[in-house]
Write a protein that holds these residues in place. Structure first.
Motif, mmCIF file in Angstrom:
data_model
loop_
_atom_site.group_PDB
_atom_site.id
_atom_site.type_symbol
_atom_site.label_atom_id
_atom_site.label_comp_id
_atom_site.label_asym_id
_atom_site.label_seq_id
_atom_site.Cartn_x
_atom_site.Cartn_y
_atom_site.Cartn_z
ATOM 1 N N ARG A 132 0.913 -1.109 0.039
ATOM 2 C CA ARG A 132 0.002 -0.041 0.062
ATOM 3 C C ARG A 132 0.753 1.395 0.026
ATOM 4 O O ARG A 132 1.694 1.513 0.849
ATOM 5 C CB ARG A 132 -0.837 0.066 1.168
ATOM 6 N N GLY A 133 0.946 2.072 -0.887
ATOM 7 C CA GLY A 133 1.780 3.195 -1.212
ATOM 8 C C GLY A 133 3.161 3.031 -1.558
ATOM 9 O O GLY A 133 3.879 3.743 -1.442
ATOM 10 N N HIS A 134 3.434 1.731 -1.916
ATOM 11 C CA HIS A 134 4.773 1.547 -2.256
ATOM 12 C C HIS A 134 4.758 0.563 -3.430
ATOM 13 O O HIS A 134 5.724 -0.088 -3.852
ATOM 14 C CB HIS A 134 5.398 0.725 -1.164
ATOM 15 N N ALA A 135 4.010 0.876 -4.220
ATOM 16 C CA ALA A 135 3.856 0.105 -5.633
ATOM 17 C C ALA A 135 5.153 0.406 -6.404
ATOM 18 O O ALA A 135 5.371 -0.690 -7.078
ATOM 19 C CB ALA A 135 2.563 0.553 -6.316
ATOM 20 N N ALA A 136 5.631 1.379 -6.315
ATOM 21 C CA ALA A 136 6.746 1.716 -7.231
ATOM 22 C C ALA A 136 7.965 0.565 -6.722
ATOM 23 O O ALA A 136 8.866 0.256 -7.627
ATOM 24 C CB ALA A 136 7.312 3.012 -7.090
ATOM 25 N N LEU A 137 8.013 0.074 -5.589
ATOM 26 C CA LEU A 137 8.874 -0.637 -5.034
ATOM 27 C C LEU A 137 8.645 -2.340 -5.374
ATOM 28 O O LEU A 137 9.503 -3.266 -5.429
ATOM 29 C CB LEU A 137 8.947 -0.834 -3.666
ATOM 30 N N LEU A 138 7.474 -2.543 -5.832
ATOM 31 C CA LEU A 138 7.116 -3.704 -5.846
ATOM 32 C C LEU A 138 7.883 -4.510 -7.228
ATOM 33 O O LEU A 138 8.020 -5.815 -6.992
ATOM 34 C CB LEU A 138 5.488 -3.784 -6.354
#
Length: 294
Positions: free
Chosen positions: A8-14
């Motif tokens: 949640r809120g860290h989709a860029a890290l996924l």
């Protein structure tokens, strides 16, 4: 064997954790990514399966992820986790012993260019010694690098749906309820990407302080001491000294600034514990007077 990743809120890290899982010497059988955004937003290609949890919080989201898979062993990561290629295979090997219920390996927090990343690298709050050789109660492992036998997870009804500290609570309940032991691989098989903003690192430490107090209070009837926090005036003095030390390091190099930022993070932990202690409900267990919060 399945992997569960809340986000949640860290989709860029996924992408980073998904790529690391794809590079494993032993691939996972199922992969559940739990989108905990209030509004469903995440779309992923197979083999990842997206579960939408609607903003229930990280531990409740993990519970939903486990419910969506049927594997005998569940591996937990987060969007900042970067497992090394042998992580899945080496972790799964330990479950060949029927007496093992929980497995994890050593975790190395990566550095970076920002102050927060460098300070996190110095702090290294996910190393095994902080969870095993010097635990404040029973040993446990963080959910950025944790595997649990599904039968044990089900036996204790999964994670407690708290904001922070659910990893310790789960590991303790599994060990107490099942008699299965926690086994750690004393080797770095996981790396973790720290926050890159100083404010977020301070907030993280404040939250950890609050959850630390919550764990002590929750487990006080089972042998964990509720420790008396330092008086506010002593915390203020300690915080002031840490701030002054950091201010003096501003003219030094980045390594010195990172080193001197860590005591500020520690002060935030102490304040989080203090706030949680003074907000506890009436009738809560009385703290021990001869100890101090770490």
């Amino acid at each position: 064997m399945a992997a569960v990743i809340p986000v949640r809120g860290h989709a860029a890290l996924l992408d980073g954790v998904l790529q690391a899982l794809a590079a494993q010497t032993r691939p996972v059988d199922r992969l559940a990514v739990v989108d905990d955004s209030p509004e469903p937003a995440l779309r992923l290609a197979p083999p990842a399966e997206v579960v939408h949890s609607g903003g229930v919080g990280p531990y409740a989201a993990r519970n939903l992820g486990v419910a969506s898979v049927d594997s005998d062993v569940v591996l937990f990561l987060d969007a900042r986790s970067r497992p090394r290629p042998g992580w899945v295979e080496r972790t799964l090997e330990r479950f060949a012993d029927p007496g093992v219920g929980i497995v994890g390996s050593d975790t190395l927090v990566r550095g970076g260019r920002s102050l927060a990343e460098r300070a996190s690298e110095v702090q290294q709050f996910s190393r095994l010694d902080k969870y095993l050789s010097a635990p404040f109660f029973l040993p446990y492992l963080p959910t950025c690098n944790l595997a649990v036998r599904r039968a044990d997870f089900t036996a204790v009804e999964g994670f407690s749906t708290v904001r922070s500290g659910g990893d310790a609570d789960l590991c303790w309940r599994v060990q107490r309820a099942t008699g299965h032991r926690l086994e750690a691989i004393d080797e770095v098989l996981m790396e973790w990407i720290p926050r890159d903003r100083a404010r977020e690192l301070l907030e993280q430490n404040f939250r950890y302080g609050k959850s630390h107090h919550g764990l002590r209070r929750e487990w006080s009837s089972r042998g964990l001491t509720v420790v008396e926090p330092l008086p506010a005036w002593r915390l203020a003095v300690r915080s002031g000294r840490a701030a002054l030390r950091f201010a003096r390091s501003l003219t030094a190099g980045p390594d010195a600034r990172a080193r001197d930022f860590v005591p500020l993070a520690g002060a935030c932990f102490d304040w989080g514990y203090w706030v949680a202690h003074h907000r506890e409900p009436a009738g809560a267990v009385a703290p021990q007077q001869d100890a101090q919060a770490s």
